[in-house]
Design a protein around this motif. Structure first.
Motif, PDB file in Angstrom:
ATOM      1  N   GLU A   6      14.943  27.896 -34.869  1.00 35.40           N
ATOM      2  CA  GLU A   6      14.133  29.370 -34.310  1.00 35.40           C
ATOM      3  C   GLU A   6      14.145  29.286 -33.274  1.00 35.40           C
ATOM      4  O   GLU A   6      14.614  28.536 -32.436  1.00 35.40           O
ATOM      5  CB  GLU A   6      12.513  28.866 -34.774  1.00 35.40           C
ATOM      6  N   SER A   7      14.121  30.948 -32.422  1.00 35.11           N
ATOM      7  CA  SER A   7      13.697  31.203 -31.375  1.00 35.11           C
ATOM      8  C   SER A   7      13.294  32.134 -31.407  1.00 35.11           C
ATOM      9  O   SER A   7      12.959  33.125 -31.761  1.00 35.11           O
ATOM     10  CB  SER A   7      15.130  31.689 -30.959  1.00 35.11           C
ATOM     11  N   GLY A   8      12.698  32.821 -30.448  1.00 34.21           N
ATOM     12  CA  GLY A   8      12.430  33.791 -29.582  1.00 34.21           C
ATOM     13  C   GLY A   8      10.599  33.729 -29.406  1.00 34.21           C
ATOM     14  O   GLY A   8       9.664  34.219 -29.005  1.00 34.21           O
ATOM     15  N   GLY A   9      10.155  32.711 -29.422  1.00 33.96           N
ATOM     16  CA  GLY A   9       9.108  32.274 -29.108  1.00 33.96           C
ATOM     17  C   GLY A   9       8.369  32.690 -27.173  1.00 33.96           C
ATOM     18  O   GLY A   9       9.406  32.701 -26.424  1.00 33.96           O
ATOM     19  N   ARG A  19       9.392  39.065 -30.836  1.00 39.75           N
ATOM     20  CA  ARG A  19      10.739  38.820 -32.070  1.00 39.75           C
ATOM     21  C   ARG A  19      11.278  37.228 -32.143  1.00 39.75           C
ATOM     22  O   ARG A  19      11.993  36.878 -31.683  1.00 39.75           O
ATOM     23  CB  ARG A  19      11.747  39.456 -31.884  1.00 39.75           C
ATOM     24  N   LEU A  20      10.502  36.887 -33.407  1.00 34.44           N
ATOM     25  CA  LEU A  20      10.885  35.314 -33.707  1.00 34.44           C
ATOM     26  C   LEU A  20      12.098  35.722 -34.280  1.00 34.44           C
ATOM     27  O   LEU A  20      12.939  36.559 -35.478  1.00 34.44           O
ATOM     28  CB  LEU A  20      10.221  34.780 -34.435  1.00 34.44           C
ATOM     29  N   SER A  21      13.706  34.805 -34.657  1.00 31.43           N
ATOM     30  CA  SER A  21      14.337  34.332 -35.115  1.00 31.43           C
ATOM     31  C   SER A  21      14.933  33.335 -35.221  1.00 31.43           C
ATOM     32  O   SER A  21      14.522  32.439 -34.839  1.00 31.43           O
ATOM     33  CB  SER A  21      16.192  35.343 -33.829  1.00 31.43           C
ATOM     34  N   ASN A  74      22.102  38.105 -41.723  1.00 36.61           N
ATOM     35  CA  ASN A  74      22.763  37.056 -41.829  1.00 36.61           C
ATOM     36  C   ASN A  74      21.851  36.157 -41.091  1.00 36.61           C
ATOM     37  O   ASN A  74      21.709  34.464 -40.794  1.00 36.61           O
ATOM     38  CB  ASN A  74      23.953  36.655 -40.903  1.00 36.61           C
ATOM     39  N   ALA A  75      20.572  36.217 -40.810  1.00 37.34           N
ATOM     40  CA  ALA A  75      19.823  35.406 -39.770  1.00 37.34           C
ATOM     41  C   ALA A  75      17.793  36.125 -41.289  1.00 37.34           C
ATOM     42  O   ALA A  75      18.400  36.996 -41.442  1.00 37.34           O
ATOM     43  CB  ALA A  75      19.699  34.878 -38.287  1.00 37.34           C
ATOM     44  N   VAL A  76      17.130  35.006 -40.316  1.00 31.93           N
ATOM     45  CA  VAL A  76      15.501  35.874 -40.471  1.00 31.93           C
ATOM     46  C   VAL A  76      14.967  36.341 -39.590  1.00 31.93           C
ATOM     47  O   VAL A  76      14.862  35.433 -38.779  1.00 31.93           O
ATOM     48  CB  VAL A  76      15.055  34.708 -41.213  1.00 31.93           C
ATOM     49  N   TYR A  77      14.420  37.188 -39.680  1.00 30.82           N
ATOM     50  CA  TYR A  77      13.179  37.640 -38.178  1.00 30.82           C
ATOM     51  C   TYR A  77      12.074  37.974 -38.433  1.00 30.82           C
ATOM     52  O   TYR A  77      11.193  38.325 -39.563  1.00 30.82           O
ATOM     53  CB  TYR A  77      13.674  39.087 -37.743  1.00 30.82           C
ATOM     54  N   GLY A 112      12.565  24.427 -40.065  1.00 35.53           N
ATOM     55  CA  GLY A 112      12.926  23.567 -38.039  1.00 35.53           C
ATOM     56  C   GLY A 112      11.878  23.630 -37.570  1.00 35.53           C
ATOM     57  O   GLY A 112      10.470  23.053 -38.186  1.00 35.53           O
ATOM     58  N   GLN A 113      12.393  23.551 -36.161  1.00 33.43           N
ATOM     59  CA  GLN A 113      11.319  22.323 -35.326  1.00 33.43           C
ATOM     60  C   GLN A 113      10.410  23.088 -34.685  1.00 33.43           C
ATOM     61  O   GLN A 113       9.683  22.690 -34.179  1.00 33.43           O
ATOM     62  CB  GLN A 113      12.106  21.767 -34.484  1.00 33.43           C
ATOM     63  N   GLY A 114      10.479  24.161 -35.063  1.00 36.06           N
ATOM     64  CA  GLY A 114       9.212  25.803 -34.415  1.00 36.06           C
ATOM     65  C   GLY A 114       9.641  26.180 -33.188  1.00 36.06           C
ATOM     66  O   GLY A 114      10.233  24.947 -32.476  1.00 36.06           O
TER      67      GLY A 114
END
Length: 121
Positions: A6-9, A19-21, A74-77, A112-114
Motif C-alpha cells: 500500500e501507499s498514499g497514506g 488516494r490510496l494505492s 493493474n493496481a487497486v485504488y 499488505g502491511q498497511g
C-alpha cells in the motif's frame, strides 16, 4: 502467493482527500477480488470497500458511501474524499481468490502491511 504494498497514506485536514494505492505482485492479480480494510486504535478491523476481480461488483461500508471510491486496473485504488476525523486508521489492502459470493463475507487470504491515514479536525 500474492504480495501487496500500500501507499498514499498521510495526514490530511477534515474535508480533504487522499488516494490510496495497492500494488500487487506474484500470482495473477486479475484472478483476485480486492478489498480495503481499516483498523482504528481500540476498534475491530472493518471492510470499507471491495471490488470484484472483473471490476463489475463493488461493496462499500455505509460509513463511506458517497465519499470513497474503489477502482482497479493493474493496481487497486481507494479514492477518499470529504475525509472525517473518524476515518483515521491504518488502511490495509487485501486479496481473495475470486468467487461469486459476497465481497463482504469472503475470505481474504493475502494482506499488505498497511498505511496510516490521519484526519485532523
Amino acid at each position: 502467493q500474492v504480495q501487496l504494498l500500500e501507499s498514499g497514506g498521510g495526514l490530511v485536514q477534515a474535508g480533504g482527500s487522499l488516494r490510496l494505492s495497492c500494488a500487487a505482485s506474484g500470482r495473477t492479480f486479475r484472478n483476485y477480488d480486492m478489498g480495503w480494510f481499516r483498523q482504528a486504535p481500540g476498534k475491530e478491523r472493518e471492510l470499507v470497500a471491495a471490488i470484484s476481480w472483473s471490476g463489475h461488483r463493488t461493496y462499500y461500508a455505509d460509513s463511506v458511501k458517497g465519499r470513497f471510491t474503489i477502482s482497479r486496473d493493474n493496481a487497486v485504488y481507494l479514492q477518499m474524499n470529504s475525509l472525517k476525523p473518524e476515518d483515521t486508521a491504518v488502511y490495509y489492502c487485501a486479496a481473495g481468490f475470486y468467487d461469486s459470493g459476497s465481497l463482504l463475507s469472503k475470505n481474504y487470504d493475502y494482506w499488505g502491511q498497511g498505511t496510516q491515514v490521519t484526519v485532523s479536525s
